[in-house]
Motif scaffolding. Structure first.
Motif, PDB file in Angstrom:
ATOM      1  N   TYR A 150       0.812  -1.220   0.000  1.00 21.74           N
ATOM      2  CA  TYR A 150       0.000   0.000   0.000  1.00 21.74           C
ATOM      3  C   TYR A 150       0.844   1.268   0.000  1.00 21.74           C
ATOM      4  O   TYR A 150       0.422   2.297  -0.554  1.00 21.74           O
ATOM      5  N   ASN A 189      -0.204   3.550  -2.974  1.00 20.89           N
ATOM      6  CA  ASN A 189      -0.856   4.825  -2.670  1.00 20.89           C
ATOM      7  C   ASN A 189      -0.043   6.001  -3.195  1.00 20.89           C
ATOM      8  O   ASN A 189      -0.606   6.990  -3.705  1.00 20.89           O
ATOM      9  N   ILE A 202      -8.874  -0.226  -3.864  1.00 17.81           N
ATOM     10  CA  ILE A 202      -7.507   0.285  -3.645  1.00 17.81           C
ATOM     11  C   ILE A 202      -7.418   1.755  -4.080  1.00 17.81           C
ATOM     12  O   ILE A 202      -6.861   2.601  -3.366  1.00 17.81           O
ATOM     13  N   PRO A 224      -9.110  -1.962   2.028  1.00 18.35           N
ATOM     14  CA  PRO A 224      -8.632  -0.563   1.945  1.00 18.35           C
ATOM     15  C   PRO A 224      -9.673   0.468   2.398  1.00 18.35           C
ATOM     16  O   PRO A 224      -9.359   1.656   2.491  1.00 18.35           O
TER      17      PRO A 224
END
Length: 816
Positions: A165, A169, A212, A271
Motif C-alpha cells: 500500500y 498509494n 484500492i 482498503p
C-alpha cells in the motif's frame, strides 16, 4: 470524484457496454469518474482454459483463441466508427499476437507456471479497457486510459494477494495529481510486483482495484455495478424468495463474501474499512434500484440475521487419536504445517476432550494438506497414537451472518432445529466469540434445501411452504386437489401456509414439476405430459427434489404403495394416507412405521383410516396421551355398510343397494372389502393398536353375513350375481330385525383386549339407532367416561369427506 467498477456480465456485449456508458454519463453530470472494468463476460475463464489446454499439448486452444480475438474485433467494429478503428484494431491484434506467443511457449514447454498464468489471465481486463477507452473517445467524452499495472504493486502467490500500500498509494496520488480528465478508464484485476513483473489481484480482483484506488484517493463512496440488485439474503439462484439487502455493515459483507456471496470479492473491504468509505452495490441493468449500501453500521437492518450463505468447494480433514489429549503444542504443530504449505483453513472445530481436530479447506488443497500432515505426524501414526488424516468430500458450509445475532438468544437452536426437522445432518459446527457467524458443515446435496429451510425460518413472512407428492387422483384424490385449489388463498392469508403440489400419479402416469403443478389443469397435464407411472421412480423423484417440508399423500387402497411408506419416512418425508393397509398390516410393520417417523422427524398421519374426516384417531390418541384408559370401544365404522343397511328394506334387491353405494363412492372399488367386514376389522384393529394393544388382523373375530361363495368370488360381476342369488337370505335377516323393532348395524367392538365385528340388531334406544346415511359413530368408554361414553359421530364415508380428512392431516403437519 466517483469510483465505479463494472463486472464482466455488464460488459458481455456491445449493447451492454452502451448501457454502461449511460450510467457513467449520469455520474459525470455530478463529478469526474474513475471507472474500473473487468474483462468481457467469460473471457478470463477462456484465457485460463486455453493455458491449461496448451500445457496439455491440446491444440484446441487455438480455436478458442481465434474465437475470442474475433469477439473483441467485432466489438470494436460495432462500438467505434470506421474512421477511428485503425489504431485500436492494431493494438488489439498486437495483444492477441502476444497471447498466441505465450500459449505457444506453454505448449512447447508443456508447463504452465504461476507467473505465466498471472500474465495470461490479465489480458481480458487490458483488452476490454482499451476498447472501452476508445469507445468513450468516439462519443466525445474526455477520457484517458490508465494502465493499473504501473500504479498497483502487489505480491501474489497461489491466489493470496498482498498489496504494497505504501508504494501503491504513492503511485496513485502522484498519477491523479498530474493527470486530469473527466473519465479515467482503468483495467481491473491486473498489477505488478515489486520487481515490475505482471501480477494479478486474484479472481474477482476488479472490485479490489476499485477499492484500492478509492482508499488511496480517500473518496466518499465506491460503486460496484453488477448484474443483480445488491447483496441478497441468500443466493437468489438457489432461494427463489431471497431479496436484496438495503444496508449491511463491513463485517457482515466480509462474512457473506467470504462464505460464497460472489457479488463482492472479499479483499475489497480491506482498503475501505479504516476510512469508512461506503460501497454501493448496484445493478447495471436496473441502475434506478437502490441496491445495497455497505458501511460502518447496519443499524437500519432490523433483522437478527442479515444473510445466509454457503461455500461448496471445500473438503473436511479430520485427525484424531489419544495421542492428542493433553499434549501441549499439538495444535501449534498442526496449524504450522498448514501454514508452511500455504493452505488456508476455512473452518475449525475441536472437541473439548482434545481427542480430535476437524478443519475445512479448499477442495483442491485437501490432498496436499493430508500428505503434509501425515508426513509430519508419521511417528505418532506409526505408534497408533493418532490415526492418519481422513478426508471427507461432498460437503459444504452453510452460515448464518448478522451483527445483531450476538444480542439474541436461541438462534443456534432455531437453525439446527430447522435443519434437523428436514433431515439435514450436520457434520461440524463453528461459531466465533463475536457471534456474528454460525457455520455448519452439511452434505453438498442438501445445500439448496438447507438454504431454503433457513431462509424460510429467518427471513420470510411467517409462512411455511409445504410440498406435496400425491399418488391416487381418482375419486378422493381429485376432490383433494379441488379443495387445495379452493383454499389456496385462505391457507396463505390465515394460516401462513403455501401448499404446492409438485408430483401426481395414477396407476398409469405420473407428472412432476418443481415449480408446482397448475391445479386448474392438472388432469390435462398428467394426461399429455405424464411419464409412465412407477412407484420406485416416483419415490426417486421425490428424493431427488430434496425439498423441505415434503409430504407423500396416498389416496389409494394399494398394498404395494403402502409398502413404500418406510422409504419416505426414512428420508424425513412425511406420509398422509387414507390407505388402511399399512396400519392394519403385521404389528411389526405398523410399529416400524411409527418408529421411523419418530427417528427421522417425519409425520405419519392416517386419520382417514377410521371414519374418513371424523377426528376418531386424534380423539383416541389425545385420551391415551392424557393418561385416560380405554375400557371399551363400540362403533359403527363402515359408512358403506351403514348406507346399505339404512337403505335396504327388502322392497329393492340387496345387490341394487350395494351398486348404488358403489356409484356414490361409499365403497372400495372392490365392494367385498366392505361387505366382508375386512374393512371394519382393519379399522377396529387400528383403534386397538392406538389404544396400546398388540393385535393382529387374524385376532379380530368376524361374523360374516355373506355366503362363503360370494366372499371368494373373483370379480365384481360374479359377486353381484351371487348377491342376487342370495336375496332371500338378506330378506330373512331384515325381517328378523323388523320383528324386534330393531335396526341392522354392522358393529365393531373392543373390550378386555379382544375385538370382534359383525352384523347386530340394534334396539330403538341404542345410540346406534337412527344412524342415517353413511354416518359413523364411535363410543369411547374410559376411566373418565365410564357410564356416558365419549361419542364421535358424523359422515364416515364419501370422497369429499375423506379428502377433507386428508386435507386436515396436511394442515396439521404444516402447523407443526
Amino acid at each position: 470524484m466517483y469510483i465505479l467498477k463494472f463486472g464482466g456480465s455488464s460488459l458481455a456485449s456491445p449493447d451492454r457496454i452502451k448501457l454502461v456508458a449511460k450510467t457513467i454519463k449520469k455520474h459525470l453530470e455530478e463529478d469526474s469518474v474513475i471507472s474500473v472494468f473487468s474483462a468481457f463476460g467469460g473471457v478470463t475463464n477462456d484465457l485460463l482454459l486455453m493455458a491449461e489446454l496448451a500445457a496439455k499439448e491440446d491444440l484446441n486452444y487455438k480455436e478458442i483463441l481465434e474465437r475470442n480475438e474475433q469477439r473483441h474485433l467485432d466489438a470494436i467494429k460495432e462500438l467505434i466508427p470506421v474512421t477511428a478503428q485503425s489504431s485500436i484494431l492494431s493494438n488489439v491484434k498486437s495483444q492477441f499476437n502476444r497471447l498466441e506467443t505465450l500459449y505457444e511457449g506453454v505448449y512447447l514447454l508443456n508447463e504452465l507456471s504461476d507467473k505465466t498464468r498471472h500474465v495470461i489471465s490479465g489480458f481480458g481486463e487490458l483488452l476490454s479497457s482499451l476498447i472501452i477507452a476508445e469507445y468513450f473517445k468516439s462519443i466525445k467524452i474526455d477520457s484517458k486510459f490508465v494502465d493499473s499495472r504501473e500504479l498497483i504493486v502487489c505480491k501474489n502467490q497461489n491466489e493470496k494477494v498482498q498489496v504494497n500500500y505504501a508504494k501503491t498509494n504513492a503511485n496513485l496520488h502522484s498519477f491523479f495529481e498530474k493527470n486530469k480528465a473527466d473519465l479515467f478508464i482503468v483495467p481491473g484485476f491486473v498489477a505488478k510486483n515489486d520487481l515490475g513483473v505482471p501480477s494479478t489481484l486474484g479472481r474477482g480482483g476488479s472490485d479490489f482495484t476499485a477499492a484500492i484506488i478509492a482508499g488511496a484517493l480517500d473518496v466518499k463512496r465506491v460503486f460496484i455495478y453488477t448484474d443483480v440488485n445488491g447483496m441478497f439474503t441468500a443466493n437468489p439462484n438457489l432461494v427463489p424468495h431471497a431479496y436484496s439487502l438495503k444496508d449491511i455493515s463491513y463485517e457482515e459483507a466480509m462474512e457473506l463474501s467470504h462464505f460464497g456471496a460472489k457479488v463482492l470479492y472479499p479483499p475489497t473491504l480491506q482498503p475501505l474499512l479504516d476510512k469508512n468509505i461506503e460501497i454501493h452495490i448496484k445493478n447495471t441493468f436496473q441502475p434506478e434500484e437502490a441496491g445495497t449500501v455497505i458501511s460502518k453500521s447496519s443499524k437500519k437492518n432490523f433483522r437478527w440475521v442479515t444473510g445466509i450463505t454457503h461455500i461448496d468447494s471445500i473438503k473436511l480433514l479430520n485427525i484424531e487419536g489419544s495421542g492428542m489429549v493433553g499434549i501441549p503444542g499439538f495444535s501449534k504443530r498442526f496449524f504450522e504445517i498448514l501454514f508452511q504449505e500455504n493452505i488456508n483453513v476455512v473452518l475449525i472445530t475441536q472437541a473439548s476432550s482434545e481427542h480430535s481436530i476437524c478443519i475445512a479447506v479448499k477442495a483442491d488443497e485437501a490432498e496436499q494438506a493430508k500428505e503434509a500432515l501425515d508426513e509430519a505426524f508419521e511417528m505418532e501414526i506409526s505408534l497408533k497414537k493418532i490415526k492418519p488424516v481422513e478426508i471427507e468430500s461432498n460437503v459444504a458450509i452453510i452460515a448464518l451472518v448478522g451483527d445483531r445475532m450476538k444480542s439474541h438468544h436461541g438462534l443456534s437452536g432455531k437453525m439446527f432445529s430447522a435443519l434437523g426437522n428436514n433431515n439435514i445432518n450436520i457434520r461440524a459446527i463453528a461459531q466465533g466469540s463475536s457471534e456474528r457467524n454460525i457455520s455448519a458443515v452439511i452434505s453438498k446435496k442438501d445445500v439448496t434445501k438447507a438454504l431454503n429451510t433457513l431462509h424460510e425460518q429467518f427471513f420470510e413472512v411467517p409462512s411455511k411452504e409445504i410440498n406435496l407428492f400425491i399418488t391416487g387422483v381418482g375419486n378422493v384424490g381429485s376432490k383433494l386437489l379441488a379443495q387445495l385449489k379452493k383454499q389456496e388463498n385462505y391457507l396463505l392469508d390465515k394460516l401462513r401456509l403455501k401448499i404446492r403440489v409438485l408430483g401426481l400419479s395414477n396407476s398409469r402416469k405420473m407428472l412432476f414439476d418443481q415449480d408446482g403443478i397448475d391445479l386448474n389443469k392438472w388432469g390435462d397435464l398428467l394426461k399429455k405430459n405424464g411419464e409412465t407411472a412407477s412407484k420406485e421412480e416416483f419415490f426417486k423423484n421425490v428424493k431427488k427434489f430434496n425439498l423441505r417440508n415434503c409430504i407423500f399423500v396416498d389416496n389409494t387402497a394399494s398394498p404395494e404403495i403402502s409398502g413404500w411408506y418406510k422409504h419416505y419416512l426414512g428420508n424425513s418425508i412425511s406420509v398422509v394416507t387414507c390407505n388402511k393397509i399399512a396400519c392394519a398390516d403385521d404389528f411389526e410393520n405398523y410399529q416400524n412405521l411409527q418408529d421411523l417417523a419418530r427417528e427421522y422427524g417425519a409425520s405419519f398421519l392416517y386419520e382417514t383410516n377410521v371414519g374418513a374426516g371424523l377426528p376418531i384417531i386424534d380423539t383416541l390418541q389425545n385420551l391415551v396421551a392424557s393418561g385416560d384408559r380405554i375400557n371399551k370401544i363400540q362403533a359403527v365404522l363402515s359408512g358403506s355398510l351403514n348406507f346399505v343397511f339404512n337403505n335396504y328394506d327388502a322392497s329393492e334387491p340387496f345387490y341394487k343397494i350395494v351398486e348404488k353405494a358403489m356409484e356414490e363412492g361409499y365403497t372400495e372399488p372392490d365392494p367385498k372389502i366392505d361387505l366382508s367386514g375386512v374393512d371394519v376389522a382393519r379399522k377396529i384393529l387400528i383403534l386397538a393398536r392406538e389404544s396400546g394393544l398388540r393385535l393382529e388382523l387374524d385376532d379380530i373375530e368376524r361374523d360374516d353375513f355373506l355366503s362363503e361363495e360370494s366372499l371368494n368370488s373373483e370379480s365384481n360381476e360374479k359377486f353381484f350375481e351371487l348377491l342376487e342369488r342370495d336375496e332371500s337370505d338378506f330378506k330373512k335377516i331384515y325381517e328378523s330385525a323388523v320383528s324386534k323393532n330393531s335396526e341392522l348395524k354392522y358393529v365393531a367392538q373392543l373390550e378386555d383386549g379382544k375385538a370382534k365385528v359383525g352384523l347386530q340388531e340394534v334396539g330403538a334406544t341404542h345410540p346406534f339407532a337412527n344412524l342415517s346415511g353413511s354416518d359413523n359413530i364411535v363410543l369411547f368408554f374410559t376411566d373418565r367416561y365410564p357410564e356416558q361414553p365419549l361419542i364421535v359421530k358424523g359422515a364416515g364415508a364419501g370422497a369429499e369427506v375423506t379428502a377433507s380428512g386428508i386435507f386436515a392431516d396436511i394442515i396439521r403437519i404444516g402447523k407443526k
